[in-house]
Motif scaffolding. Structure first.
Motif, PDB file in Angstrom:
ATOM      1  N   SER A  97       0.747  -1.127   0.230  1.00  0.00           N
ATOM      2  CA  SER A  97      -0.084  -0.058  -0.043  1.00  0.00           C
ATOM      3  C   SER A  97       0.733   1.268  -0.246  1.00  0.00           C
ATOM      4  CB  SER A  97      -0.954   0.088   1.022  1.00  0.00           C
ATOM      5  OG  SER A  97      -1.781  -1.167   1.536  1.00  0.00           O
ATOM      6  N   ALA A  98       2.011   1.144   0.661  1.00  0.00           N
ATOM      7  CA  ALA A  98       2.871   2.374   0.970  1.00  0.00           C
ATOM      8  C   ALA A  98       3.493   2.796  -0.356  1.00  0.00           C
ATOM      9  CB  ALA A  98       3.626   2.204   2.020  1.00  0.00           C
ATOM     10  N   ILE A  99       3.955   1.817  -1.099  1.00  0.00           N
ATOM     11  CA  ILE A  99       4.716   2.010  -2.429  1.00  0.00           C
ATOM     12  C   ILE A  99       3.674   2.548  -3.334  1.00  0.00           C
ATOM     13  CG2 ILE A  99       5.827   0.696  -4.278  1.00  0.00           C
ATOM     14  CD1 ILE A  99       6.855  -1.383  -2.459  1.00  0.00           C
ATOM     15  N   ILE A 236      11.777  12.667 -10.491  1.00  0.00           N
ATOM     16  CA  ILE A 236      11.688  11.638  -9.598  1.00  0.00           C
ATOM     17  C   ILE A 236      12.631  11.228  -8.895  1.00  0.00           C
ATOM     18  CG2 ILE A 236      10.356   9.335  -9.458  1.00  0.00           C
ATOM     19  CD1 ILE A 236       8.995  10.140 -11.836  1.00  0.00           C
ATOM     20  N   SER A 237      13.743  11.027  -9.445  1.00  0.00           N
ATOM     21  CA  SER A 237      14.785  10.527  -8.613  1.00  0.00           C
ATOM     22  C   SER A 237      15.308  11.675  -7.705  1.00  0.00           C
ATOM     23  CB  SER A 237      16.029  10.282  -9.904  1.00  0.00           C
ATOM     24  OG  SER A 237      15.641   9.386 -10.553  1.00  0.00           O
ATOM     25  N   LEU A 238      15.184  13.007  -8.244  1.00  0.00           N
ATOM     26  CA  LEU A 238      15.772  14.139  -7.207  1.00  0.00           C
ATOM     27  C   LEU A 238      14.811  14.214  -5.977  1.00  0.00           C
ATOM     28  CD1 LEU A 238      17.895  16.039  -6.965  1.00  0.00           C
ATOM     29  CD2 LEU A 238      16.658  17.622  -8.321  1.00  0.00           C
ATOM     30  N   GLU A 239      13.651  14.079  -6.448  1.00  0.00           N
ATOM     31  CA  GLU A 239      12.643  14.209  -5.161  1.00  0.00           C
ATOM     32  C   GLU A 239      13.044  12.982  -4.179  1.00  0.00           C
ATOM     33  OE1 GLU A 239       9.745  12.770  -2.827  1.00  0.00           O
ATOM     34  OE2 GLU A 239       9.708  11.920  -4.688  1.00  0.00           O
ATOM     35  N   ALA A 240      13.388  11.699  -4.701  1.00  0.00           N
ATOM     36  CA  ALA A 240      13.396  10.642  -3.792  1.00  0.00           C
ATOM     37  C   ALA A 240      14.885  10.877  -3.210  1.00  0.00           C
ATOM     38  CB  ALA A 240      13.652   9.238  -4.725  1.00  0.00           C
ATOM     39  N   THR A 241      15.758  11.378  -3.807  1.00  0.00           N
ATOM     40  CA  THR A 241      16.894  11.805  -3.350  1.00  0.00           C
ATOM     41  C   THR A 241      17.027  12.845  -1.909  1.00  0.00           C
ATOM     42  OG1 THR A 241      18.118  11.521  -5.113  1.00  0.00           O
ATOM     43  CG2 THR A 241      19.542  12.618  -3.370  1.00  0.00           C
ATOM     44  N   LEU A 242      16.009  13.831  -2.073  1.00  0.00           N
ATOM     45  CA  LEU A 242      15.731  14.919  -0.990  1.00  0.00           C
ATOM     46  C   LEU A 242      15.338  14.325   0.053  1.00  0.00           C
ATOM     47  CD1 LEU A 242      15.257  17.874  -3.279  1.00  0.00           C
ATOM     48  CD2 LEU A 242      17.363  17.362  -2.297  1.00  0.00           C
ATOM     49  N   SER A 243      14.101  13.641  -0.373  1.00  0.00           N
ATOM     50  CA  SER A 243      13.245  12.777   0.755  1.00  0.00           C
ATOM     51  C   SER A 243      14.130  11.948   1.756  1.00  0.00           C
ATOM     52  CB  SER A 243      12.070  11.985   0.200  1.00  0.00           C
ATOM     53  OG  SER A 243      11.171  13.160  -0.478  1.00  0.00           O
ATOM     54  N   PHE A 244      14.822  11.181   0.919  1.00  0.00           N
ATOM     55  CA  PHE A 244      15.785  10.216   1.619  1.00  0.00           C
ATOM     56  C   PHE A 244      16.688  10.850   2.690  1.00  0.00           C
ATOM     57  CE2 PHE A 244      19.826   7.777   1.858  1.00  0.00           C
ATOM     58  CZ  PHE A 244      19.411   6.776   2.612  1.00  0.00           C
ATOM     59  N   GLU A 253       4.145  12.026   4.556  1.00  0.00           N
ATOM     60  CA  GLU A 253       3.810  11.882   3.328  1.00  0.00           C
ATOM     61  C   GLU A 253       4.129  10.950   2.782  1.00  0.00           C
ATOM     62  OE1 GLU A 253       1.661  13.919   1.496  1.00  0.00           O
ATOM     63  OE2 GLU A 253       1.624  15.847   2.730  1.00  0.00           O
ATOM     64  N   PRO A 254       3.430  10.116   2.026  1.00  0.00           N
ATOM     65  CA  PRO A 254       3.903   9.042   1.192  1.00  0.00           C
ATOM     66  C   PRO A 254       4.828   9.292   0.133  1.00  0.00           C
ATOM     67  CG  PRO A 254       1.540   9.469   0.462  1.00  0.00           C
ATOM     68  CD  PRO A 254       2.048  10.262   1.638  1.00  0.00           C
ATOM     69  N   SER A 255       6.101   8.677  -0.048  1.00  0.00           N
ATOM     70  CA  SER A 255       6.998   9.000  -0.959  1.00  0.00           C
ATOM     71  C   SER A 255       8.056   7.768  -1.034  1.00  0.00           C
ATOM     72  CB  SER A 255       7.746  10.394  -0.487  1.00  0.00           C
ATOM     73  OG  SER A 255       9.292  10.436  -1.530  1.00  0.00           O
ATOM     74  N   LEU A 256       8.421   7.522  -2.145  1.00  0.00           N
ATOM     75  CA  LEU A 256       9.337   6.669  -2.323  1.00  0.00           C
ATOM     76  C   LEU A 256      10.691   6.647  -1.629  1.00  0.00           C
ATOM     77  CD1 LEU A 256       8.857   5.311  -6.009  1.00  0.00           C
ATOM     78  CD2 LEU A 256       8.010   4.367  -3.999  1.00  0.00           C
ATOM     79  N   GLY A 257      11.111   7.821  -1.553  1.00  0.00           N
ATOM     80  CA  GLY A 257      12.340   8.619  -1.058  1.00  0.00           C
ATOM     81  C   GLY A 257      12.158   8.320   0.432  1.00  0.00           C
ATOM     82  N   LEU A 280      12.969  -1.035  -5.798  1.00  0.00           N
ATOM     83  CA  LEU A 280      12.869  -1.335  -6.668  1.00  0.00           C
ATOM     84  C   LEU A 280      11.652  -0.898  -7.744  1.00  0.00           C
ATOM     85  CD1 LEU A 280      12.799  -5.365  -5.977  1.00  0.00           C
ATOM     86  CD2 LEU A 280      14.678  -3.972  -7.584  1.00  0.00           C
ATOM     87  N   ALA A 281      10.747  -0.232  -7.044  1.00  0.00           N
ATOM     88  CA  ALA A 281       9.577   0.500  -7.481  1.00  0.00           C
ATOM     89  C   ALA A 281      10.144   1.977  -8.107  1.00  0.00           C
ATOM     90  CB  ALA A 281       8.622   0.549  -6.702  1.00  0.00           C
ATOM     91  N   LEU A 282      11.014   2.505  -7.304  1.00  0.00           N
ATOM     92  CA  LEU A 282      11.830   3.633  -7.953  1.00  0.00           C
ATOM     93  C   LEU A 282      12.423   3.454  -9.235  1.00  0.00           C
ATOM     94  CD1 LEU A 282      12.480   6.957  -7.801  1.00  0.00           C
ATOM     95  CD2 LEU A 282      14.244   5.964  -6.036  1.00  0.00           C
TER      96      LEU A 282
END
Length: 306
Positions: A97-99, A236-244, A253-257, A280-282
């Motif tokens: 669900s989270a993914i 998308i990659s940059l958002e995940a990096t910043l959230s990580f 907030e749901p985010s892959l990062g 893997l989803a990212l």
């Protein structure tokens, strides 16, 4: 006497001329890799859109999350009775669900920032190319200054100054990306500006705005489409990096990062699934967008074909 008049064969009578769209479609689907990537991207988008209806819980609704379900292995049964096929994270959220909810945010951020940056960069690039002279020089010096800094560094500084949130990170990504579109459009528009159809439009007394947006812009769309797909994947990659790193989206907030960051501390304890499945989803999302963009580049610019 024999009739010497040439007759058309059935094959000639049934032959059809391909439209530009049909030609584009046939050339695009020549690549099996691009076809698979497009299908995978379609599935990812569909799953993200249908997330509220095909997931057993809203992982960010505290009323549906049980801490007793924290760090369950893939295939375990949740306290509420459903199966967590991808396991759960430390807060008891179902990873499946989270993914899917994270994909909704990641795709929204990537597409929204890409569209806004495209509109801004496209307008600035067209103005620079058509105006020329001092205006073009000033605009392009600003673009050069922007591109001299890595996009990740620009976004990181802006998010640190603006704070966390979806709107804040979209604004940061727009500022970090608009210059790529401006330079692309300016380079293409410079070629189109010197062609005969533009001179003819000027002789007819058409306004500058009509010449730029009705005549020059349509001929600049091919490279814009290619750059847009690449920059969407990059966003998308940059958002995940910043959230990580903890400066992008908040933990609520749901985010892959955010999901990858939540499981990072558990990697050494053997609970790999908390970070691996969101990662893997990212990966699949970014790779599928890039492969589609590569095929679009080859179709729209035949000289790029190998």
């Amino acid at each position: 006497m024999t009739d010497m008049t040439s007759t058309s064969t059935p094959a000639d009578m049934t032959a059809k001329v391909e439209t530009p769209f049909q030609s584009f479609r046939s050339e695009f689907f020549e690549s099996k890799i691009a076809t698979v990537a497009l299908g995978l991207l379609g599935v990812i988008i569909l799953l993200a859109v249908l997330a509220p209806w095909i997931t057993p819980q809203n992982p960010y609704d505290l009323g549906q999350v049980d801490v007793m379900d924290g760090r369950l292995a893939p295939g375990s049964e949740a306290f509420a009775g459903y199966t967590m096929w991808l396991g759960s994270d430390g807060a008891g959220r179902d990873l499946y669900s989270a993914i899917l909810y994270g994909l909704r945010i990641s795709l929204t951020v990537g597409v929204a920032s890409g569209v806004i940056a495209l509109l801004i960069g496209m307008t600035i690039g067209l103005v620079a190319a058509y105006a020329g002279g001092r205006i073009e020089a000033i605009i392009m010096r600003i673009v050069d200054l922007q591109l001299s800094f890595p996009a990740s560094l620009v976004a990181l500084m802006l998010v640190a100054a603006l704070g966390k949130g979806v709107d804040k990170i979209i604004l940061a990504l727009v500022v970090a990306q608009w210059a790529y579109y401006a330079r692309t459009v300016r380079a293409t528009a410079l070629v189109e500006r010197n062609k005969e159809y533009v001179e003819a439009a000027q002789c007819l007394g058409l306004s500058r705005a009509r010449i730029v947006f009705r005549h020059i812009l349509p001929n600049c769309m091919a490279p814009l489409i290619v750059v847009g797909t690449v920059q969407t994947a990059s966003a998308i990659s940059l958002e995940a990096t910043l959230s990580f790193l903890g400066v992008g989206l908040p933990q609520t907030e749901p985010s892959l990062g955010v999901l990858i960051a939540n499981g990072f501390e558990y990697m050494l304890s053997g609970r790999y699934w908390i970070s691996i499945f969101p990662g893997l989803a990212l990966l699949l999302t970014v790779v599928s967008i890039n492969l589609v963009g590569d095929q679009l580049r080859d179709v729209l610019n035949p000289r790029m074909k190998k």
